[in-house]
Design a protein around this motif. Structure first.
Motif, PDB file in Angstrom:
ATOM      1  N   LEU A 195      10.188   2.765   5.109  1.00 34.05           N
ATOM      2  CA  LEU A 195      11.402   2.847   4.665  1.00 34.05           C
ATOM      3  C   LEU A 195      11.422   2.163   3.321  1.00 34.05           C
ATOM      4  O   LEU A 195      12.276   2.884   2.430  1.00 34.05           O
ATOM      5  CB  LEU A 195      12.067   1.852   5.631  1.00 34.05           C
ATOM      6  N   ILE A 196      10.680   1.159   3.106  1.00 30.34           N
ATOM      7  CA  ILE A 196      10.534   0.467   1.420  1.00 30.34           C
ATOM      8  C   ILE A 196      10.202   1.732   0.807  1.00 30.34           C
ATOM      9  O   ILE A 196      10.633   1.719  -0.519  1.00 30.34           O
ATOM     10  CB  ILE A 196       9.784  -0.787   1.467  1.00 30.34           C
ATOM     11  N   ALA A 197       9.156   2.247   0.955  1.00 27.35           N
ATOM     12  CA  ALA A 197       8.521   2.970  -0.208  1.00 27.35           C
ATOM     13  C   ALA A 197       9.654   4.283  -0.241  1.00 27.35           C
ATOM     14  O   ALA A 197       9.687   4.689  -1.403  1.00 27.35           O
ATOM     15  CB  ALA A 197       7.366   3.799   0.556  1.00 27.35           C
ATOM     16  N   MET A 198      10.272   4.785   0.633  1.00 26.53           N
ATOM     17  CA  MET A 198      11.233   5.731   0.650  1.00 26.53           C
ATOM     18  C   MET A 198      12.345   5.336  -0.375  1.00 26.53           C
ATOM     19  O   MET A 198      12.982   5.909  -1.106  1.00 26.53           O
ATOM     20  CB  MET A 198      11.734   6.279   1.928  1.00 26.53           C
ATOM     21  N   TRP A 199      12.799   4.005  -0.209  1.00 32.37           N
ATOM     22  CA  TRP A 199      13.928   3.418  -0.936  1.00 32.37           C
ATOM     23  C   TRP A 199      13.517   3.656  -2.387  1.00 32.37           C
ATOM     24  O   TRP A 199      14.271   3.885  -3.315  1.00 32.37           O
ATOM     25  CB  TRP A 199      14.098   2.051  -0.757  1.00 32.37           C
ATOM     26  N   CYS A 200      12.073   3.118  -2.690  1.00 36.73           N
ATOM     27  CA  CYS A 200      11.522   3.180  -4.078  1.00 36.73           C
ATOM     28  C   CYS A 200      11.731   4.674  -4.609  1.00 36.73           C
ATOM     29  O   CYS A 200      12.029   4.797  -5.932  1.00 36.73           O
ATOM     30  CB  CYS A 200      10.159   2.750  -4.097  1.00 36.73           C
ATOM     31  N   VAL A 201      11.575   5.531  -3.882  1.00 40.12           N
ATOM     32  CA  VAL A 201      11.521   6.814  -4.408  1.00 40.12           C
ATOM     33  C   VAL A 201      12.828   7.382  -4.515  1.00 40.12           C
ATOM     34  O   VAL A 201      13.180   8.336  -5.287  1.00 40.12           O
ATOM     35  CB  VAL A 201      10.354   7.597  -3.570  1.00 40.12           C
ATOM     36  N   TRP A 202      13.516   7.398  -3.502  1.00 39.87           N
ATOM     37  CA  TRP A 202      14.725   8.209  -3.064  1.00 39.87           C
ATOM     38  C   TRP A 202      16.228   7.734  -3.706  1.00 39.87           C
ATOM     39  O   TRP A 202      17.084   8.459  -3.643  1.00 39.87           O
ATOM     40  CB  TRP A 202      14.943   8.384  -1.791  1.00 39.87           C
ATOM     41  N   ILE A 203      16.197   6.609  -3.960  1.00 37.79           N
ATOM     42  CA  ILE A 203      17.681   6.006  -4.636  1.00 37.79           C
ATOM     43  C   ILE A 203      17.732   6.875  -5.835  1.00 37.79           C
ATOM     44  O   ILE A 203      19.036   7.309  -5.902  1.00 37.79           O
ATOM     45  CB  ILE A 203      17.486   4.605  -4.899  1.00 37.79           C
ATOM     46  N   PRO A 204      17.023   7.135  -6.841  1.00 36.54           N
ATOM     47  CA  PRO A 204      17.294   8.116  -7.955  1.00 36.54           C
ATOM     48  C   PRO A 204      17.851   9.448  -7.520  1.00 36.54           C
ATOM     49  O   PRO A 204      18.637  10.376  -7.793  1.00 36.54           O
ATOM     50  CB  PRO A 204      16.390   8.040  -9.034  1.00 36.54           C
ATOM     51  N   GLY A 205      17.012   9.882  -6.374  1.00 41.94           N
ATOM     52  CA  GLY A 205      17.316  11.437  -5.748  1.00 41.94           C
ATOM     53  C   GLY A 205      18.900  11.355  -5.137  1.00 41.94           C
ATOM     54  O   GLY A 205      19.466  12.197  -5.544  1.00 41.94           O
ATOM     55  N   VAL A 206      19.220  10.252  -4.281  1.00 45.88           N
ATOM     56  CA  VAL A 206      20.698  10.572  -4.062  1.00 45.88           C
ATOM     57  C   VAL A 206      21.813  10.201  -4.894  1.00 45.88           C
ATOM     58  O   VAL A 206      22.859  10.841  -4.867  1.00 45.88           O
ATOM     59  CB  VAL A 206      20.754   9.496  -2.763  1.00 45.88           C
ATOM     60  N   MET A 207      21.361   9.688  -6.113  1.00 46.09           N
ATOM     61  CA  MET A 207      22.267   9.424  -7.135  1.00 46.09           C
ATOM     62  C   MET A 207      22.668  10.886  -7.841  1.00 46.09           C
ATOM     63  O   MET A 207      23.612  11.078  -8.153  1.00 46.09           O
ATOM     64  CB  MET A 207      21.656   8.462  -8.076  1.00 46.09           C
ATOM     65  N   VAL A 208      21.522  11.605  -7.856  1.00 47.03           N
ATOM     66  CA  VAL A 208      21.655  12.941  -8.387  1.00 47.03           C
ATOM     67  C   VAL A 208      22.399  13.791  -7.401  1.00 47.03           C
ATOM     68  O   VAL A 208      23.330  14.690  -7.959  1.00 47.03           O
ATOM     69  CB  VAL A 208      20.381  13.735  -8.496  1.00 47.03           C
ATOM     70  N   ILE A 209      22.177  13.833  -6.196  1.00 45.86           N
ATOM     71  CA  ILE A 209      22.987  14.411  -4.975  1.00 45.86           C
ATOM     72  C   ILE A 209      24.342  14.125  -5.236  1.00 45.86           C
ATOM     73  O   ILE A 209      25.371  15.221  -5.411  1.00 45.86           O
ATOM     74  CB  ILE A 209      22.325  14.028  -3.834  1.00 45.86           C
ATOM     75  N   TYR A 210      24.645  12.803  -5.198  1.00 48.15           N
ATOM     76  CA  TYR A 210      26.067  12.711  -5.224  1.00 48.15           C
ATOM     77  C   TYR A 210      26.653  12.749  -6.641  1.00 48.15           C
ATOM     78  O   TYR A 210      28.222  12.659  -6.693  1.00 48.15           O
ATOM     79  CB  TYR A 210      26.433  11.056  -4.762  1.00 48.15           C
ATOM     80  N   PHE A 211      26.262  12.958  -7.810  1.00 45.99           N
ATOM     81  CA  PHE A 211      26.541  13.413  -8.917  1.00 45.99           C
ATOM     82  C   PHE A 211      27.439  14.672  -9.039  1.00 45.99           C
ATOM     83  O   PHE A 211      28.146  15.181  -9.532  1.00 45.99           O
ATOM     84  CB  PHE A 211      25.444  13.253 -10.017  1.00 45.99           C
ATOM     85  N   MET A 212      26.554  15.613  -8.010  1.00 51.42           N
ATOM     86  CA  MET A 212      27.064  16.980  -7.909  1.00 51.42           C
ATOM     87  C   MET A 212      28.275  17.198  -7.152  1.00 51.42           C
ATOM     88  O   MET A 212      28.982  16.095  -6.489  1.00 51.42           O
ATOM     89  CB  MET A 212      25.992  17.731  -7.357  1.00 51.42           C
ATOM     90  N   PRO A 213      29.045  18.581  -7.630  1.00 49.52           N
ATOM     91  CA  PRO A 213      30.336  18.510  -6.892  1.00 49.52           C
ATOM     92  C   PRO A 213      29.975  18.542  -5.272  1.00 49.52           C
ATOM     93  O   PRO A 213      28.809  19.073  -4.929  1.00 49.52           O
ATOM     94  CB  PRO A 213      30.824  19.955  -7.349  1.00 49.52           C
ATOM     95  N   ALA A 244       0.942  -1.197   0.015  1.00 47.19           N
ATOM     96  CA  ALA A 244       0.018   0.136   0.190  1.00 47.19           C
ATOM     97  C   ALA A 244       0.865   1.265   0.051  1.00 47.19           C
ATOM     98  O   ALA A 244       0.361   2.065  -0.721  1.00 47.19           O
ATOM     99  CB  ALA A 244      -0.920   0.006   1.108  1.00 47.19           C
ATOM    100  N   ALA A 245       2.097   1.409   0.688  1.00 48.13           N
ATOM    101  CA  ALA A 245       2.961   2.329   0.898  1.00 48.13           C
ATOM    102  C   ALA A 245       3.578   2.607  -0.668  1.00 48.13           C
ATOM    103  O   ALA A 245       3.814   3.821  -0.992  1.00 48.13           O
ATOM    104  CB  ALA A 245       3.911   2.103   2.056  1.00 48.13           C
ATOM    105  N   ILE A 246       4.003   1.545  -1.026  1.00 44.91           N
ATOM    106  CA  ILE A 246       4.553   1.734  -2.573  1.00 44.91           C
ATOM    107  C   ILE A 246       3.599   2.243  -3.607  1.00 44.91           C
ATOM    108  O   ILE A 246       3.792   2.951  -4.287  1.00 44.91           O
ATOM    109  CB  ILE A 246       5.117   0.374  -2.984  1.00 44.91           C
ATOM    110  N   ARG A 247       2.226   1.699  -3.541  1.00 43.16           N
ATOM    111  CA  ARG A 247       1.349   2.202  -4.413  1.00 43.16           C
ATOM    112  C   ARG A 247       1.037   3.876  -4.017  1.00 43.16           C
ATOM    113  O   ARG A 247       0.786   4.615  -5.080  1.00 43.16           O
ATOM    114  CB  ARG A 247       0.069   1.328  -4.428  1.00 43.16           C
ATOM    115  N   ALA A 248       0.880   3.928  -2.952  1.00 43.31           N
ATOM    116  CA  ALA A 248       0.571   5.487  -2.525  1.00 43.31           C
ATOM    117  C   ALA A 248       1.981   6.525  -3.009  1.00 43.31           C
ATOM    118  O   ALA A 248       1.484   7.700  -3.169  1.00 43.31           O
ATOM    119  CB  ALA A 248       0.492   5.434  -1.134  1.00 43.31           C
ATOM    120  N   ASN A 249       3.069   6.068  -3.151  1.00 47.32           N
ATOM    121  CA  ASN A 249       4.097   6.829  -3.236  1.00 47.32           C
ATOM    122  C   ASN A 249       4.395   6.587  -4.821  1.00 47.32           C
ATOM    123  O   ASN A 249       5.602   7.380  -5.313  1.00 47.32           O
ATOM    124  CB  ASN A 249       5.268   6.297  -2.752  1.00 47.32           C
TER     125      ASN A 249
END
Length: 224
Positions: A181-199, A15-20
């Motif tokens: 936690l699992i819903a946040m993983w599904c959403v935020w993994i691409p986000g942190v990749m962008v963050i660490y791509f930056m200087p 349900a959390a994954i669907r909601a997110n």
């Protein structure tokens, strides 16, 4: 009359994954826009650079204040301005509590980025990005998200000793913490990749932008 059964942890995770799902897609689109702006707009790059300079000058104080502003004040202010809620005494107390929680999280995020540099360096190659993402999402994130979920659950429970004990129970971990936690993983993994791509000096400003975008989506899309 039979008692209503408690949804299983797996059901709540689904349900959390669907909601997110929709907020996640919107966040990913926002990430693409952010990267495009960074790559094509010198003014955007300069703005982030100035923000990074201020962050370097003020250190942890700036980290605390930034997360209070972007995680709490901006979303709550827009919610009131758009008529989604009215500002009451309870709102003030809730904002103060949320400011303390997210400001503290901002401090830990700033420390995390420094630790990542020492552990993995400042390169932006694929291997380094994956190492930082894994450390962020599977070492730091489980702890920080537990603290956020637990602190707000404790407040909702009236700060009682009974609620505090429940925060360490298998029921709380399975039914309230794990789905988040699992819903946040599904959403935020691409986000942190962008963050660490930056200087390195731009990672905290970019993280703040992504955070406010996510919270605004959460408030105005998921709950609509």
């Amino acid at each position: 009359m039979t008692a209503r059964s408690t949804p299983s942890a797996l059901h709540q995770v689904r349900a959390a994954i669907r909601a997110n799902a929709l907020p996640g897609v919107l966040l990913w689109c926002g990430l693409a826009v952010l990267l495009l702006a960074y790559a094509t707009m010198p003014a955007f790059q300069q703005g982030l650079a100035r923000w990074g300079d201020v962050k370097q000058a003020w250190g942890l104080t700036f980290a605390f204040v930034s997360y209070v502003v972007f995680a709490v004040l901006v979303p709550e202010g827009l919610s009131v301005a758009l008529g989604r809620q009215t500002w009451t005494r309870k709102t003030t107390m809730d904002v103060l509590y949320a400011a303390l929680v997210f400001g503290t999280i901002g401090l830990t995020v700033d420390i995390l980025y420094g630790v990542q540099v020492h552990l993995f360096g400042e390169q932006s190659d694929a291997i380094t990005l994956v190492k930082k993402m894994l450390f962020d999402q599977f070492v730091y994130s489980p702890v920080s998200n537990y603290l956020i979920v637990a602190l707000f659950a404790w407040r909702e429970g009236g700060f009682t000793l009974k609620t505090l004990r429940h925060l360490f129970s298998a029921d709380f971990l399975a039914h309230q913490y794990l789905p988040v936690l699992i819903a946040m993983w599904c959403v935020w993994i691409p986000g942190v990749m962008v963050i660490y791509f930056m200087p390195t000096e731009l990672q905290f400003p970019v993280a703040s932008l992504i955070l406010v975008f996510w919270i605004l989506i959460f408030k105005f899309v998921r709950r609509s």
